[in-house]
Write a protein that holds these residues in place. Structure first.
Motif, PDB file in Angstrom:
ATOM      1  N   TYR A  82       0.662  -1.112  -0.121  1.00  0.00           N
ATOM      2  CA  TYR A  82      -0.116   0.121   0.047  1.00  0.00           C
ATOM      3  C   TYR A  82       0.763   1.267   0.066  1.00  0.00           C
ATOM      4  O   TYR A  82       1.944   1.419   0.543  1.00  0.00           O
ATOM      5  N   THR A  83       0.307   2.281  -0.626  1.00  0.00           N
ATOM      6  CA  THR A  83       1.070   3.185  -0.672  1.00  0.00           C
ATOM      7  C   THR A  83       0.222   4.441  -1.366  1.00  0.00           C
ATOM      8  O   THR A  83      -0.862   4.443  -1.646  1.00  0.00           O
ATOM      9  N   HIS A  84       0.832   5.698  -1.690  1.00  0.00           N
ATOM     10  CA  HIS A  84       0.341   6.762  -2.360  1.00  0.00           C
ATOM     11  C   HIS A  84       0.397   6.786  -3.694  1.00  0.00           C
ATOM     12  O   HIS A  84       1.612   6.477  -4.299  1.00  0.00           O
ATOM     13  N   TYR A  85      -0.626   6.887  -4.697  1.00  0.00           N
ATOM     14  CA  TYR A  85      -0.631   6.703  -5.961  1.00  0.00           C
ATOM     15  C   TYR A  85       0.436   7.841  -6.588  1.00  0.00           C
ATOM     16  O   TYR A  85       0.679   7.623  -7.740  1.00  0.00           O
ATOM     17  N   ASP A  86       0.314   8.893  -5.985  1.00  0.00           N
ATOM     18  CA  ASP A  86       0.929   9.962  -6.815  1.00  0.00           C
ATOM     19  C   ASP A  86       2.264  10.197  -5.974  1.00  0.00           C
ATOM     20  O   ASP A  86       3.124  11.253  -6.275  1.00  0.00           O
ATOM     21  N   SER A  87       3.028   9.210  -5.344  1.00  0.00           N
ATOM     22  CA  SER A  87       4.347   9.018  -4.800  1.00  0.00           C
ATOM     23  C   SER A  87       5.318   8.860  -6.128  1.00  0.00           C
ATOM     24  O   SER A  87       4.634   8.690  -7.177  1.00  0.00           O
TER      25      SER A  87
END
Ligand SMILES: Cc1cc2nc3c(=O)[nH]c(=O)nc-3n(C[C@H](O)[C@H](O)[C@H](O)COP(=O)(O)O)c2cc1C
Length: 221
Positions: A82-87
């Motif tokens: 899981y993470t930020h899609y705009d990272s």
């Protein structure tokens, strides 16, 4: 103070029986699960940490880019993180949806390397995981525009204070719009087991697009 002799640092591996092709008789996933369980049992910190490498397309050409993420699900379909899609990783995966993930547990002389295509997971999967996260982690995900520069620690703390106030009366904090899971669907999974005299065991499993085993091959160390 004693000088740090990096060149002299080496560990002797061995102990458990030799990894053989037969360990993969039921596919790659049960062995990943077993080695992950071994890491948990051994008390290794962050046993589910894996180094995720992506490709950054720059004007100078493609460049490798890696960082650690936590594996949050494992199944024959792949591993989920899981993470930020705009990272940075999110932007890289949008452009080149392929990655490698490497688990390394040196204390056990085990390494697993997975390589394949990467796909955002459906919203219901993200939501189920999101709801399992502690409140503080949810607030942190809202506060951070991951991978963007920030002026100072104080500014970052201020962003967290803002979202804490914003959600003060909200019991079920929603998933941030650009946050979620990715599944790495491997087409290659390689198991490495350290052995004496550096003659380590490497077994590579190649998979087709349905996840069926195409080949189980031993590689030279
Ligand atoms: C042990 C460990 C676990 C981490 N787990 C995650 C994770 O699950 N998701 C995530 O987005 N970042 C995680 N991070 C932070 C990432 O390594 C990285 O700093 C962040 O995702 C930004 O990466 P990017 O700028 O390449 O996108 C973790 C870092 C460490 C050291």
């Amino acid at each position: 103070m004693r000088e740090l002799d990096i060149a002299a640092m080496r560990a002797e591996y061995g102990g458990e029986p030799d990894l053989t092709e037969s360990w993969l008789a039921d596919g790659w996933e049960p062995l990943v699960r077993r080695w992950l369980e071994d890491a948990v049992t051994s008390g290794i910190a962050e046993p589910n940490a894996m180094v995720l490498a992506t490709v950054e397309s720059s004007d100078e050409g493609p460049r490798p880019f890696s960082r650690t993420v936590l594996c949050k699900d494992l199944s024959p379909a792949g591993v989920i993180f899981y993470t930020h899609y705009d990272s940075a990783k999110g932007r890289q995966l949008a452009a080149v949806p392929h990655a490698s993930a490497t688990f390394v547990w040196p204390a056990l002389a085990h390494q697993i390397h997975l390589r394949g295509s990467v796909h955002p997971v459906p919203d219901d999967i993200t939501l189920a995981y999101w709801r399992s996260r502690p409140r503080n982690s949810r607030l942190g995900a809202w506060a951070s525009q991951q991978s963007r520069p920030v002026g100072s620690r104080a500014e970052l703390d201020g962003l967290l204070a803002d979202v804490t106030t914003r959600f003060a009366d909200v019991e079920d904090i929603p998933v941030p719009p650009r946050w979620g899971g990715y599944r790495l669907r491997p087409d290659v999974v390689e198991f490495w087991q350290g052995r004496r005299s550096r003659l380590h065991n490497r077994i590579r499993v190649r998979l087709d697009e349905r996840g069926e085993t195409l080949a189980v091959e031993r590689l030279q160390p």
